[in-house]
Structures are given as structure tokens and as C-alpha cells.
Motif scaffolding. Structure first.
Motif, short mmCIF file in Angstrom:
data_model
loop_
_atom_site.label_atom_id
_atom_site.label_comp_id
_atom_site.label_asym_id
_atom_site.label_seq_id
_atom_site.Cartn_x
_atom_site.Cartn_y
_atom_site.Cartn_z
N MET A 98 -60.33 22.34 50.59
CA MET A 98 -60.16 21.20 52.00
C MET A 98 -61.04 21.68 53.48
SD MET A 98 -58.43 19.30 50.14
CE MET A 98 -58.10 17.86 51.96
N ASP A 99 -62.03 22.91 52.84
CA ASP A 99 -62.52 23.48 54.19
C ASP A 99 -63.82 22.40 54.52
OD1 ASP A 99 -63.78 24.12 51.95
OD2 ASP A 99 -64.72 26.27 52.61
N ASN A 100 -65.02 22.65 55.77
CA ASN A 100 -65.31 21.67 56.16
C ASN A 100 -66.84 21.43 55.22
OD1 ASN A 100 -67.84 20.37 56.91
ND2 ASN A 100 -66.52 20.94 59.46
N PRO A 101 -67.59 20.78 54.58
CA PRO A 101 -68.47 21.48 53.89
C PRO A 101 -69.48 21.99 54.67
CG PRO A 101 -67.68 19.14 52.97
CD PRO A 101 -66.78 19.76 54.60
N ASP A 102 -69.87 21.50 55.74
CA ASP A 102 -71.05 21.51 56.51
C ASP A 102 -71.52 23.35 56.64
OD1 ASP A 102 -71.56 19.46 57.40
OD2 ASP A 102 -70.38 19.06 59.14
N MET A 103 -69.19 24.09 56.07
CA MET A 103 -69.52 25.65 57.08
C MET A 103 -70.04 25.87 55.64
SD MET A 103 -68.19 25.95 59.93
CE MET A 103 -68.44 27.44 59.24
N TRP A 104 -69.87 25.41 54.18
CA TRP A 104 -70.49 25.95 52.97
C TRP A 104 -72.08 26.75 53.07
CZ3 TRP A 104 -69.17 21.51 48.97
CH2 TRP A 104 -67.53 21.69 49.47
N THR A 105 -71.45 27.72 52.24
CA THR A 105 -72.90 27.96 52.22
C THR A 105 -74.59 27.42 51.53
OG1 THR A 105 -72.27 28.98 49.76
CG2 THR A 105 -72.13 30.75 51.66
N ALA A 106 -75.44 27.36 52.10
CA ALA A 106 -76.80 26.68 51.44
C ALA A 106 -76.44 26.55 49.76
CB ALA A 106 -77.68 26.90 51.47
N ALA A 107 -75.93 28.21 48.90
CA ALA A 107 -76.12 27.41 47.98
C ALA A 107 -74.83 26.43 46.95
CB ALA A 107 -75.62 28.72 46.68
N LYS A 108 -73.43 27.05 47.85
CA LYS A 108 -72.56 26.00 47.30
C LYS A 108 -72.84 24.43 47.85
CE LYS A 108 -67.89 25.30 47.58
NZ LYS A 108 -65.80 25.72 48.87
N LYS A 109 -73.71 24.03 48.85
CA LYS A 109 -73.82 23.01 49.22
C LYS A 109 -74.45 22.19 48.30
CE LYS A 109 -73.60 23.63 54.24
NZ LYS A 109 -74.63 23.39 55.74
N ALA A 110 -75.34 23.18 47.45
CA ALA A 110 -76.36 22.62 46.26
C ALA A 110 -76.12 21.88 44.90
CB ALA A 110 -77.29 23.72 47.18
N TYR A 111 -74.91 22.98 44.78
CA TYR A 111 -74.48 23.02 44.03
C TYR A 111 -73.13 21.95 43.85
CZ TYR A 111 -70.74 23.85 39.39
OH TYR A 111 -69.92 23.61 38.77
N CYS A 112 -72.12 22.00 44.63
CA CYS A 112 -71.07 20.43 44.97
C CYS A 112 -72.01 19.38 45.13
CB CYS A 112 -70.66 21.11 46.19
SG CYS A 112 -69.72 22.70 45.75
N CYS A 113 -73.26 19.41 45.50
CA CYS A 113 -73.43 17.87 45.77
C CYS A 113 -74.43 18.05 44.51
CB CYS A 113 -75.23 18.54 47.11
SG CYS A 113 -76.24 16.91 46.81
#
Length: 332
Positions: A50-65
Motif C-alpha cells: 500500500m506504499d507510494n509507488p513513487d518510492m519504489w526502486t526502478a526495478a520494482k517499478k519496472a516489474y510491477c508495471c
């Protein structure tokens, strides 16, 4: 304490019956099922936090996207261009100056009522007040005026005299020379011989000198005039005769020629030249008297420009009458 055995028996019987049914079911053949044990692989990232996706790492953002449509980097929309400003309106034209003339005012009487300036302006700016071009004149009364008497046709003379006061037939006047000699000049207002003047000089003198007509006289003393000078010979020439020359002398001299050629072999004759005629006869009223011992011999010259010269030919002198209108630059 007394037990209820009837219930016990019924309950036990039901239990035994259920047990027999289970055994029978277990012994019945059934469908063979192969069960593959499920292997659970741990996900690299938990995209459901539930945290803010803007705080994710670039790898997590890429994976989750890629696997859940979360954490995708949103490319900002390009900044729209500024709206085109509306065109600058043209400057307000200056108020035109008032027209110099109102071409609708007085148009019903424009020919008589408008000034020339208004006619010109209104014709150029509205097609009103235009003066119709005048028809061409049949003759130019300035052209050739210096030689109008000899050079103009009769039609041109008449038209220019009426419309331009040019080319009018000059009022003919007469100059008379008689005797030793007495002279009634062109300027004398009458024919009174008592008002004539006398001329006694010998030599050659102009009787008429102009740009068109030239008449010379030769004066010599005679016995008849008791040695005083009398008209002895005249010569008529000038531009109006187109180079021709007429000479008349006394009867004694025998001179009566046109261009040096004798006019006639005897008395009574005539000659026609370029616009002129010469007659030799005995007609005409003498200005004085017929001298004693002479016969009447008269030379009549009808010349261009309505010039008429009459010579009364006596033995040793001449009487002369010149009738003509004033010529350009005339002297005499």
C-alpha cells in the motif's frame, strides 16, 4: 439407575451400518487420479503493498508495471504550445479629408453653373461634368499666316476671316503717280489731287516694299516735264509672283517684258503666267491727260493677292496706278 438399552441397540445398529457402507465404498474400484504436487515460486516483488509507488526502486517499478500495471513511469504530456495570438487588427485608416466638390450638387445645370475646376475634378472622380471634346477645326488659322494672301486657299481665307479675324481680304487702296510726278499715296484718305505731294528726285525708288509684293520705280527728268523727274520705268516682282518679273518702260524705251521676254510683237496683246495676266490695250481712264502727240497705250496687270497695276505708257514718261490691300511688313 436404570439404563435404556433399546436406544443403545438402535444407535449401535446405525453406527455399524454406516461403517459397513464406508468399507464397501472404499473397496469399490474408482478413477485413478494423478496429483502433481504444486510448486510455489516466490515473486521477486510484492506489487500489492500500500506504499507510494513513487518510492519504489526502478526495478520494482519496472516489474510491477509489466506484471500488474502499477508503478509505471508516466511520461509527462508535452507542454502544449501557447495559443496563437489573434491577428493584429489593421490600423484604423485616417478620416479622409472632405471632398473639394459635391458632384451631385447642381448637376442639372453643370455646364453653365459649375466652374471649370469643378468640371475637371468631377469628370475625373465621378464621370460628371465632362466637357465633350470639340470637333477639330477645318483650318489652322495660325499655320502659314505670314504668307496667307498667297498661300491660303479661298476657303481657308473665308473661314479664318469669319472665325479668327484672320485672312480677311484687305481693304484695297490706290496709289497714283502722274506727271512729274505727283503722288496720291495709299495713306491719303481721298483722291483730291490738290492734297497730293510732288516728288522731283532722280533715281530708283521703292513704290511698294513688303515680304510679298515688291514694286520699284525709276525716275528721270524729261523735256516734257522741263527737266523735272518723271516716272520712267517700273518693275513688279516679289514672292507673290513666284520669281516672275514684269517690267514696263516708256514707249520710246520699248520695254514691256515678262521675265525679260517681250510681252507682244505689237499693240493689243496679252500674257498669262503663274496666277497672273497682263493685257496691253487702250482701255482705262487716264489719271491726268493724254499728252500731246501720244496715243493711249495701257498695260493692265491682274496679279495675285488682288493686286492690280495699271500703267499708262507715254512716249517719255509713265502714269501709274497701284491698287492693293496692305501687305505684311509693307513700306510704301
Amino acid at each position: 439407575k436404570r439404563l435404556n438399552y433399546t436406544c443403545m441397540f438402535i444407535g449401535g445398529g446405525v453406527g455399524v451400518l454406516l461403517l459397513v457402507l464406508v468399507v464397501i465404498l472404499l473397496l469399490l474400484p474408482g478413477t485413478t487420479t494423478t496429483t502433481t504436487p504444486m510448486t510455489t515460486t516466490a515473486l521477486p516483488f510484492n506489487c500489492m503493498t500500500m506504499d507510494n509507488p513513487d518510492m519504489w526502486t526502478a526495478a520494482k517499478k519496472a516489474y510491477c508495471c509489466a506484471h500488474g500495471g502499477k508503478g509505471c513511469t508516466t511520461t509527462p504530456a508535452p507542454t502544449p504550445p501557447p495559443p496563437t495570438p489573434p491577428p493584429t487588427p489593421p490600423p484604423t485608416p485616417p478620416t479622409p479629408p472632405p471632398l473639394p466638390y459635391d458632384c451631385s450638387a447642381g448637376v442639372a445645370n453643370w455646364e453653365a453653373g459649375w466652374s471649370d475646376a469643378k468640371k475637371t475634378w468631377c469628370c475625373a472622380h465621378g464621370g460628371q461634368g465632362c466637357t465633350k471634346p470639340k470637333p477639330p477645326l477645318p483650318y489652322d488659322c495660325n499655320a502659314g499666316f505670314n504668307n496667307w494672301q498667297a498661300g491660303w486657299s479661298a476657303g481657308k481665307k473665308a473661314w479664318c476671316c469669319t472665325h479668327a479675324a484672320r485672312g480677311c481680304a484687305p481693304v484695297s487702296k490706290m496709289c497714283t503717280l502722274w506727271g512729274d510726278p505727283h503722288v496720291i499715296s495709299f495713306d491719303q484718305m481721298n483722291t483730291d489731287k490738290s492734297q497730293a505731294y510732288s516728288f522731283y528726285g532722280d533715281g530708283d525708288f521703292w513704290l511698294v516694299k513688303s515680304s510679298t509684293v515688291s514694286i520699284q520705280g525709276r525716275f528721270e527728268g524729261t523735256k516734257y516735264t522741263e527737266g523735272l523727274a518723271a516716272t520712267n520705268q517700273i518693275v513688279v516682282g516679289g514672292a507673290f509672283l513666284h520669281g516672275h518679273k514684269i517690267e514696263v518702260g516708256t514707249l520710246d524705251s520699248g520695254i514691256l517684258t515678262v521675265d525679260g521676254h517681250k510681252l507682244t510683237a505689237g499693240f493689243h496683246g496679252s500674257y498669262s503666267g503663274h496666277g497672273f495676266t497682263v493685257r496691253y490695250d487702250d482701255s482705262g481712264k487716264v489719271p491726268d491727260v493724254i499728252p500731246e502727240g501720244n496715243e493711249k497705250r495701257v498695260v493692265h496687270m491682274d496679279l495675285p493677292l488682288d493686286v492690280k497695276v495699271t500703267v499708262f505708257q507715254w512716249k517719255n514718261y509713265l502714269d501709274v496706278q497701284i491698287e492693293m490691300g496692305k501687305q505684311p511688313g509693307q513700306d510704301g
